[in-house]
Design a protein around this motif. Structure first.
Motif, PDB file in Angstrom:
ATOM      1  N   UNK A 137      29.300  42.032  40.667  1.00 37.91           N
ATOM      2  CA  UNK A 137      30.701  42.527  40.853  1.00 37.91           C
ATOM      3  C   UNK A 137      30.783  43.082  42.074  1.00 37.91           C
ATOM      4  N   UNK A 138      29.694  43.267  42.796  1.00 39.34           N
ATOM      5  CA  UNK A 138      29.817  43.912  44.106  1.00 39.34           C
ATOM      6  C   UNK A 138      30.324  42.823  45.267  1.00 39.34           C
ATOM      7  N   UNK A 139      29.999  41.850  45.115  1.00 42.22           N
ATOM      8  CA  UNK A 139      30.152  40.608  46.097  1.00 42.22           C
ATOM      9  C   UNK A 139      30.942  39.741  45.595  1.00 42.22           C
ATOM     10  N   UNK A 140      31.475  40.080  44.334  1.00 38.44           N
ATOM     11  CA  UNK A 140      32.790  39.179  43.606  1.00 38.44           C
ATOM     12  C   UNK A 140      32.291  37.643  43.591  1.00 38.44           C
ATOM     13  N   UNK A 141      31.329  37.610  43.189  1.00 34.29           N
ATOM     14  CA  UNK A 141      30.762  35.969  43.023  1.00 34.29           C
ATOM     15  C   UNK A 141      30.304  35.671  41.287  1.00 34.29           C
ATOM     16  N   UNK A 142      30.633  34.488  41.099  1.00 31.11           N
ATOM     17  CA  UNK A 142      30.245  33.847  39.795  1.00 31.11           C
ATOM     18  C   UNK A 142      29.634  32.559  39.831  1.00 31.11           C
ATOM     19  N   UNK A 143      28.618  32.534  39.154  1.00 34.79           N
ATOM     20  CA  UNK A 143      27.757  31.076  39.431  1.00 34.79           C
ATOM     21  C   UNK A 143      27.410  30.846  37.833  1.00 34.79           C
ATOM     22  N   UNK A 144      27.419  29.507  37.718  1.00 33.17           N
ATOM     23  CA  UNK A 144      26.887  28.799  36.343  1.00 33.17           C
ATOM     24  C   UNK A 144      25.903  27.855  36.680  1.00 33.17           C
ATOM     25  N   UNK A 145      24.918  27.908  36.161  1.00 37.82           N
ATOM     26  CA  UNK A 145      23.655  26.796  36.575  1.00 37.82           C
ATOM     27  C   UNK A 145      23.685  26.362  37.986  1.00 37.82           C
ATOM     28  N   UNK A 146      23.746  27.265  38.971  1.00 39.72           N
ATOM     29  CA  UNK A 146      23.864  27.090  40.221  1.00 39.72           C
ATOM     30  C   UNK A 146      25.328  26.495  40.916  1.00 39.72           C
ATOM     31  N   UNK A 147      26.085  26.605  40.071  1.00 38.08           N
ATOM     32  CA  UNK A 147      27.426  25.943  40.557  1.00 38.08           C
ATOM     33  C   UNK A 147      28.341  27.075  40.812  1.00 38.08           C
ATOM     34  N   UNK A 148      29.055  27.575  41.938  1.00 41.48           N
ATOM     35  CA  UNK A 148      29.966  28.293  42.042  1.00 41.48           C
ATOM     36  C   UNK A 148      31.164  28.009  41.417  1.00 41.48           C
ATOM     37  N   UNK A 149      31.690  29.187  40.838  1.00 40.84           N
ATOM     38  CA  UNK A 149      32.929  29.367  39.785  1.00 40.84           C
ATOM     39  C   UNK A 149      34.067  29.886  40.772  1.00 40.84           C
ATOM     40  N   UNK A 150      35.163  28.975  40.950  1.00 40.33           N
ATOM     41  CA  UNK A 150      36.275  29.467  41.552  1.00 40.33           C
ATOM     42  C   UNK A 150      37.019  30.155  40.631  1.00 40.33           C
ATOM     43  N   UNK A 151      37.050  31.500  40.513  1.00 42.73           N
ATOM     44  CA  UNK A 151      37.840  32.142  39.454  1.00 42.73           C
ATOM     45  C   UNK A 151      38.648  33.229  40.125  1.00 42.73           C
ATOM     46  N   UNK A 152      39.823  33.129  39.495  1.00 39.24           N
ATOM     47  CA  UNK A 152      40.942  34.184  40.072  1.00 39.24           C
ATOM     48  C   UNK A 152      40.457  35.448  39.466  1.00 39.24           C
ATOM     49  N   UNK A 153      41.071  36.730  40.107  1.00 36.49           N
ATOM     50  CA  UNK A 153      40.551  37.881  39.823  1.00 36.49           C
ATOM     51  C   UNK A 153      40.546  38.454  38.558  1.00 36.49           C
ATOM     52  N   UNK A 154      41.738  38.005  37.691  1.00 35.03           N
ATOM     53  CA  UNK A 154      41.679  38.602  36.178  1.00 35.03           C
ATOM     54  C   UNK A 154      40.775  37.840  35.406  1.00 35.03           C
ATOM     55  N   UNK A 155      40.298  36.362  35.672  1.00 35.79           N
ATOM     56  CA  UNK A 155      39.472  35.787  34.724  1.00 35.79           C
ATOM     57  C   UNK A 155      38.032  36.080  35.204  1.00 35.79           C
ATOM     58  N   UNK A 156      37.814  36.575  36.430  1.00 39.43           N
ATOM     59  CA  UNK A 156      36.438  37.049  37.135  1.00 39.43           C
ATOM     60  C   UNK A 156      36.197  38.298  36.183  1.00 39.43           C
ATOM     61  N   UNK A 157      37.248  39.087  36.228  1.00 33.98           N
ATOM     62  CA  UNK A 157      37.005  40.421  35.487  1.00 33.98           C
ATOM     63  C   UNK A 157      36.455  40.271  34.142  1.00 33.98           C
TER      64      UNK A 157
END
Length: 225
Positions: A137-157
């Motif tokens: 949440x601090x760095x606004x990053x999401x990863x699944x199985x080492x794969x970076x996820x390109x998530x819009x803001x609401x979906x990230x939240x």
């Protein structure tokens, strides 16, 4: 690493992007600061490279706006302008580095890696995990199985709420209060619509869907780790 590059010189930007791809990066290009601001607040990037002079919103103003919104991704400002005042303005706005052109792509990559190493030493503030999913949440990053996820803001939240409450139900009302900041649940199916979009980005081919629908109530992220 997914990189946001903002440079109004399209040819130079394409050349830089091609060179950085050789280091394993995934560049996303835009030619103006206004579009860069929209992309950075909607999607997830590992770092950003901003030209100092950009249409609509300059590199310094763009950096400051992102920092004011709490985005902590590494930002490097690139420019032919190497005057002390320009460098100080960029760093004061929140840039992690300021490089004067011409600069070799190998140095840009090295600077990015150095910034990331420093950030890693700070610790795992804001990091949450569930199975093979990790969100920061601090760095606004999401990863699944080492794969970076390109998530819009609401979906990230939404993903953050699901990971935070893994193996427990997140009701529609909780989503409305935590993500949309609504005090009461509106008479729409917006949560269902955004969950569909989140699933599409979260689940690559062959991966199981960790989000379980609890009919009439909400959703649960199953931690199979």
């Amino acid at each position: 690493m997914r990189l946001l590059i903002a440079d109004d010189d399209a040819r130079a930007a394409r050349q830089l992007a091609s060179a950085l791809e050789a280091f394993g990066h995934e560049p996303v290009l835009t030619g103006d600061g206004r579009t860069a601001l929209a992309l950075a607040t909607r999607e997830t990037f590992g770092a950003a490279l901003f030209e100092l002079v950009l249409p609509y919103v300059g590199g310094v103003e763009l950096t400051q706006a992102l920092r004011e919104q709490g985005l902590d991704m590494p930002i490097i400002i690139l420019s032919v302008h190497g005057e002390l005042a320009d460098r100080l303005a960029g760093l004061a706005a929140g840039a992690d580095d300021y490089l004067v052109k011409p600069v070799a792509p190998v140095e840009i990559d090295a600077r990015l890696q150095a910034i990331l190493r420093r950030a890693a030493r700070i610790g795992d503030r804001g990091v949450m995990r569930a199975g093979d999913i990790e969100v920061n949440e601090v760095k606004y990053r999401a990863v699944r199985a080492g794969r970076a996820l390109a998530l819009p803001k609401l979906e990230f939240q939404m993903l953050c709420e699901l990971v935070r409450n893994k193996n427990a139900i997140v009701t529609r009302d909780m989503f409305y209060r935590k993500v949309w900041r609504y005090e009461a649940e509106p008479a729409t199916n917006v949560v269902e619509s955004y969950i569909r979009r989140l699933r599409a980005r979260l689940n690559a081919a062959g991966e199981h869907d960790p989000i379980e629908t609890i009919r009439g109530v909400g959703y649960m992220l199953i931690d199979q780790g």
